[in-house]
Design a protein around this motif. Structure first.
Motif, PDB file in Angstrom:
ATOM      1  N   PHE A 135      -4.816   8.148  -6.307  1.00  0.00           N
ATOM      2  CA  PHE A 135      -4.563   7.600  -5.257  1.00  0.00           C
ATOM      3  C   PHE A 135      -4.309   6.149  -5.122  1.00  0.00           C
ATOM      4  O   PHE A 135      -3.633   5.431  -4.395  1.00  0.00           O
ATOM      5  N   LYS A 136      -5.039   5.393  -5.987  1.00  0.00           N
ATOM      6  CA  LYS A 136      -5.037   3.840  -5.912  1.00  0.00           C
ATOM      7  C   LYS A 136      -3.957   3.441  -6.661  1.00  0.00           C
ATOM      8  O   LYS A 136      -3.153   2.506  -6.439  1.00  0.00           O
ATOM      9  N   ALA A 137      -3.106   4.074  -7.400  1.00  0.00           N
ATOM     10  CA  ALA A 137      -2.120   3.765  -8.098  1.00  0.00           C
ATOM     11  C   ALA A 137      -0.985   4.019  -7.235  1.00  0.00           C
ATOM     12  O   ALA A 137       0.094   2.942  -7.072  1.00  0.00           O
ATOM     13  N   ALA A 138      -1.073   4.785  -6.174  1.00  0.00           N
ATOM     14  CA  ALA A 138      -0.071   5.039  -5.029  1.00  0.00           C
ATOM     15  C   ALA A 138      -0.342   3.514  -4.303  1.00  0.00           C
ATOM     16  O   ALA A 138       1.119   3.006  -3.897  1.00  0.00           O
ATOM     17  N   GLY A 139      -1.286   3.083  -3.995  1.00  0.00           N
ATOM     18  CA  GLY A 139      -1.560   2.027  -3.237  1.00  0.00           C
ATOM     19  C   GLY A 139      -1.068   0.601  -3.970  1.00  0.00           C
ATOM     20  O   GLY A 139      -0.768  -0.306  -3.318  1.00  0.00           O
ATOM     21  N   ASP A 140      -1.396   0.683  -5.181  1.00  0.00           N
ATOM     22  CA  ASP A 140      -1.170  -0.598  -5.960  1.00  0.00           C
ATOM     23  C   ASP A 140       0.619  -0.775  -6.148  1.00  0.00           C
ATOM     24  O   ASP A 140       0.840  -1.911  -6.102  1.00  0.00           O
ATOM     25  N   ALA A 141       1.232   0.154  -6.031  1.00  0.00           N
ATOM     26  CA  ALA A 141       2.532   0.299  -5.930  1.00  0.00           C
ATOM     27  C   ALA A 141       3.108  -0.600  -4.764  1.00  0.00           C
ATOM     28  O   ALA A 141       3.726  -1.422  -4.557  1.00  0.00           O
ATOM     29  N   LEU A 142       2.482  -0.249  -3.623  1.00  0.00           N
ATOM     30  CA  LEU A 142       2.516  -0.963  -2.398  1.00  0.00           C
ATOM     31  C   LEU A 142       2.180  -2.365  -2.314  1.00  0.00           C
ATOM     32  O   LEU A 142       3.122  -3.223  -2.113  1.00  0.00           O
ATOM     33  N   TYR A 143       1.135  -2.496  -2.714  1.00  0.00           N
ATOM     34  CA  TYR A 143       0.664  -3.862  -2.662  1.00  0.00           C
ATOM     35  C   TYR A 143       1.450  -4.658  -3.874  1.00  0.00           C
ATOM     36  O   TYR A 143       1.438  -6.010  -3.655  1.00  0.00           O
TER      37      TYR A 143
END
Length: 454
Positions: free
Chosen positions: A301-309
């Protein structure tokens, strides 16, 4: 003597040589009731041999108390060999008795076990086919068994005390686990409770292995209570973890769905961040999925958010690079704005600030937002300072305000003239009280007038 030696005048059954504590010899008629009396050979020289004699036909007898009894035959050897054979048997018995006495004196051996061995030795010594002081050996055994009986009684009392103590210890264990089973097991910390129950069970096993053997009835009763209480705890624990597994399963399902939705935001880049934040709120409300599963799911889940940020960071870096000249230009305008406060002419100060504001807006927005807010705050401080000066100037130069001030000033001048006359009259009349009152009122009106004009 052997059968080949010449006959000597001897009684039918010869008496053995005397020893330091000689046995009482029986009468000749009591030695062998029916058989003819056969002369015996000389006895051995050892002390034990003094208690035996050998007939011509190899029959060996031992003197035990006041009587002689047959212990066996040794027809194929000399009388010395016959006596030596049966003396060795006596020595074996004497050695066993001596060893048993030493074991008892040394301590450490169970008195009940020694008593059992002593009873077997009594049986062995009684009617033993051996030559020696059997009566003395039997007396020693009787003394030893008497001593061992007292020791066995003491051992029994000690064993009973140990059993009572073990029962008390086991009962404490039972009480402890029953208290655990009586708790509200829906609200306990199972890691702690499991450790407590395991410790109690380990202690129970240790006591069972190393402690005294309890009476069967008491042991079974205590174990049944312990086992039943342990079963109650185990049943509740299994139920708790079954429900927890179901909860974790549901949370894993929800979090996998959130991960799929988060990963689907990747094409939106920076625009997907608000939606990702909403998904993060749902993630926090989805509950636990188990430590290992949570770690793995959160990583995805964090990896998906890291891509956006990361996309936002790239965009911010580009915007910040683009804003560098704009920031420099606005800092130059702020340096010019310092002259607004130094300009005494308010209209000229306003004109200067208006030009700076126009140029400020023409430069446009800058990034990052924090830098833009800091620059705007500095310009806003200059604007507020000039606005305060304008408000003060307007109040001072407003016609209506001036008219009201002039009207009030005239009233105060009239009052001052009147009070001066009253003061002079009081002074001429010598009226100290009236003079004081007129003087104080006059000074107050003059102060008001000075404040109004100033």
């Amino acid at each position: 003597m052997s059968a080949t030696e010449p006959s000597k005048p001897t009684p039918p059954v010869p008496t053995p040589p005397r020893v330091p504590t000689p046995p009482r010899m029986p009468a000749p008629a009591a030695a062998a009731p029916a058989a003819p009396v056969v002369p015996v050979a000389p006895v051995a020289s050892a002390d034990s041999a003094n208690f035996g004699r050998v007939a011509e036909d190899g029959t060996v007898e031992v003197c035990e108390g006041d009587e002689w009894r047959v212990v066996g035959q040794y027809p194929d050897g000399t009388s010395d060999e016959a006596l030596a054979y049966y003396v060795r048997k006596f020595d074996d018995l004497a050695f066993k008795v001596h060893t048993l006495e030493q074991r008892h004196q040394a301590g450490g051996a169970s008195a009940s076990d020694l008593t059992t061995q002593a009873k077997r030795l009594v049986d062995d010594v009684t009617g033993a086919a051996a030559v020696g002081d059997l009566a003395s050996l039997r007396e020693r055994l009787d003394t030893l068994t008497g001593t061992l009986a007292e020791a066995s009684e003491a051992e029994a009392q000690q064993a009973k005390a140990l059993v009572d103590a073990a029962i008390a210890e086991r009962t404490l264990l039972v009480d402890a686990i029953e208290q655990i089973a009586a708790r509200d097991l829906s609200k306990v910390q199972w890691k702690q409770v499991t450790a407590e129950v395991t410790a109690l069970f380990d202690t129970w096993q240790a006591q069972q292995q190393s402690g005294p053997r309890l009476p069967k009835g008491i042991s079974q009763q205590l174990w049944k209570r312990f086992r039943d209480a342990r079963s109650v705890v185990d049943k509740s624990r299994r139920s708790f973890y079954a429900e927890l597994d179901e909860t974790h399963k549901h949370a894993r399902s929800e979090k996998n769905q959130l991960i799929e939705r988060a990963e689907a935001l990747a094409p939106k880049g920076v625009d997907g961040i608000p939606a990702y934040r909403n998904l993060l709120d749902e993630w926090k409300a989805s509950g636990r999925a188990g430590r290992k599963a949570d770690d793995a799911l959160w990583a995805r889940f964090k990896a998906a958010g890291d891509a956006l940020y990361a996309a936002r960071a790239e965009q911010s870096a580009a915007e910040e690079a683009e804003s560098a000249p704009k920031i420099e230009a606005k800092n130059a305008l702020l340096d010019e704005a310092k002259a607004v406060a130094d300009e005494s002419n308010i209209k000229q100060a306003r004109a200067l600030l208006t030009r700076i504001q126009r140029q400020w807006d023409e430069i446009g927005r800058v990034f990052p937002r924090e830098k833009e807010r800091a620059l705007d705050d500095k310009l806003r401080t200059v604007e507020q300072s000039l606005k305060s000066r304008e408000e003060v100037d307007w109040k001072r130069n407003n016609p209506e305000t001036k008219a009201r001030a002039n009207d009030m000033s005239q009233q105060l001048l009239d009052t001052i003239t009147k009070l001066e006359a009253e003061r002079d009259a009081a002074e001429n009349a010598g009226d100290a009280k009236a003079l004081k009152e007129a003087t104080e009122a006059l000074e107050a009106r003059k102060a008001w007038l000075s404040a109004l004009e100033g």
